[in-house]
Design a protein around this motif. Structure first.
Motif, mmCIF file in Angstrom:
data_model
loop_
_atom_site.group_PDB
_atom_site.id
_atom_site.type_symbol
_atom_site.label_atom_id
_atom_site.label_comp_id
_atom_site.label_asym_id
_atom_site.label_seq_id
_atom_site.Cartn_x
_atom_site.Cartn_y
_atom_site.Cartn_z
ATOM 1 N N LYS A 70 0.811 -1.222 0.000
ATOM 2 C CA LYS A 70 0.000 0.000 0.000
ATOM 3 C C LYS A 70 0.847 1.277 0.000
ATOM 4 O O LYS A 70 0.316 2.374 -0.025
ATOM 5 N N ILE A 71 2.155 1.118 0.016
ATOM 6 C CA ILE A 71 3.026 2.298 0.032
ATOM 7 C C ILE A 71 3.340 2.722 -1.396
ATOM 8 O O ILE A 71 3.809 1.928 -2.202
ATOM 9 N N ASP A 72 3.064 3.993 -1.677
ATOM 10 C CA ASP A 72 3.385 4.572 -2.983
ATOM 11 C C ASP A 72 4.739 5.258 -2.861
ATOM 12 O O ASP A 72 4.838 6.410 -2.428
ATOM 13 N N PHE A 73 5.790 4.541 -3.209
ATOM 14 C CA PHE A 73 7.140 5.067 -3.041
ATOM 15 C C PHE A 73 7.407 6.280 -3.933
ATOM 16 O O PHE A 73 8.321 7.058 -3.652
ATOM 17 N N SER A 74 6.603 6.485 -4.977
ATOM 18 C CA SER A 74 6.808 7.642 -5.855
ATOM 19 C C SER A 74 6.492 8.958 -5.136
ATOM 20 O O SER A 74 6.886 10.029 -5.603
ATOM 21 N N ARG A 75 5.820 8.895 -4.000
ATOM 22 C CA ARG A 75 5.484 10.101 -3.230
ATOM 23 C C ARG A 75 6.683 10.666 -2.476
ATOM 24 O O ARG A 75 6.637 11.790 -1.981
ATOM 25 N N TYR A 76 7.752 9.876 -2.352
ATOM 26 C CA TYR A 76 8.871 10.259 -1.491
ATOM 27 C C TYR A 76 10.055 10.784 -2.279
ATOM 28 O O TYR A 76 10.408 10.260 -3.323
ATOM 29 N N ASP A 77 10.678 11.827 -1.728
ATOM 30 C CA ASP A 77 11.875 12.425 -2.324
ATOM 31 C C ASP A 77 13.133 11.653 -1.922
ATOM 32 O O ASP A 77 14.141 11.710 -2.618
ATOM 33 N N ASP A 78 13.074 10.992 -0.776
ATOM 34 C CA ASP A 78 14.239 10.310 -0.220
ATOM 35 C C ASP A 78 13.772 8.981 0.381
ATOM 36 O O ASP A 78 12.913 8.967 1.270
ATOM 37 N N ILE A 79 14.336 7.896 -0.114
ATOM 38 C CA ILE A 79 13.965 6.558 0.350
ATOM 39 C C ILE A 79 15.213 5.868 0.879
ATOM 40 O O ILE A 79 16.242 5.829 0.200
ATOM 41 N N LEU A 80 15.100 5.336 2.088
ATOM 42 C CA LEU A 80 16.204 4.640 2.727
ATOM 43 C C LEU A 80 15.749 3.237 3.116
ATOM 44 O O LEU A 80 14.726 3.078 3.773
ATOM 45 N N PHE A 81 16.502 2.232 2.697
ATOM 46 C CA PHE A 81 16.265 0.856 3.121
ATOM 47 C C PHE A 81 17.412 0.458 4.046
ATOM 48 O O PHE A 81 18.583 0.569 3.666
ATOM 49 N N VAL A 82 17.065 0.017 5.257
ATOM 50 C CA VAL A 82 18.037 -0.461 6.229
ATOM 51 C C VAL A 82 17.733 -1.929 6.447
ATOM 52 O O VAL A 82 16.600 -2.286 6.767
#
Length: 192
Positions: A70-82
């Motif tokens: 359900k997360i629309d990653f296109s909405r984010y300017d900065d994405i971090l995966f840890v």
């Protein structure tokens, strides 16, 4: 907007030190949304067994897909995966499959992690990690230009038999993580 997603290992959940403190650092660096994934696998010991490892990956990956659908990653300017351990494979596969441009922190990555490309990542491993052929993982990381920080005598949790040494390692890992994670946060602050 900024989002950080934490991908745990099988026995290393998001409240264990590496992921717990990474989550706090992400918050301090202005990540608006932080998602701590939970998944489980009860297929027994998978270490050293490629078929069991593949089954575990498929099961855990499917759980991560469901949690993130359900997360629309296109909405984010900065994405971090840890990510930690098998979570490093899951996060890398997820980013590649969904064409997500993100930065990745890879705690104790496995060799399968490097079956996926990493544009902007940092990695950490211990020389006594029983889950990895450490020199092989170091070479794979170097081949992808992913800086690898190696801790002498540290195991798969980046720990040794010495508790105070473990705290030193944890602090060093968190400082390096903050340097990596905080770069864009500082640039954004300077622009403001």
């Amino acid at each position: 907007m900024k989002i950080a997603v934490l991908f745990p290992g099988i026995g290393y959940h998001c409240d264990k030190p590496l992921l717990y403190y990474s989550r706090k650092l992400a918050k301090e660096c202005g990540y608006d949304e932080i998602v701590s994934l939970r998944y489980s696998y009860d297929g027994g010991n998978i270490r050293g067994n490629e078929k069991k490892m593949q089954r575990a990956f498929e099961s855990l990956y499917a759980q991560a897909e469901k949690s993130l659908e359900k997360i629309d990653f296109s909405r984010y300017d900065d994405i971090l995966f840890v990510s930690k351990s098998v979570g490093t494979i899951i996060s890398s596969a997820y980013a590649e499959k969904h064409d997500i441009k993100c930065r990745q922190v890879l705690y104790t990555p496995l060799k399968q992690t490097y079956g996926f490309m990493h544009d902007e990542a940092i990695a950490f491993i211990g020389t006594s990690d029983p889950w990895s052929d450490v020199p092989e993982v170091e070479k794979l990381s170097e081949k992808q230009c992913v800086p690898m920080h190696v801790y002498s005598e540290a195991d798969h949790s980046l720990e040794t038999v010495d508790t105070l040494k473990n705290l030193e390692i944890l602090m060093d890992v968190m400082k390096k993580t903050l340097d990596f994670v905080g770069v864009l946060a500082r640039v954004d602050a300077d622009r403001g």
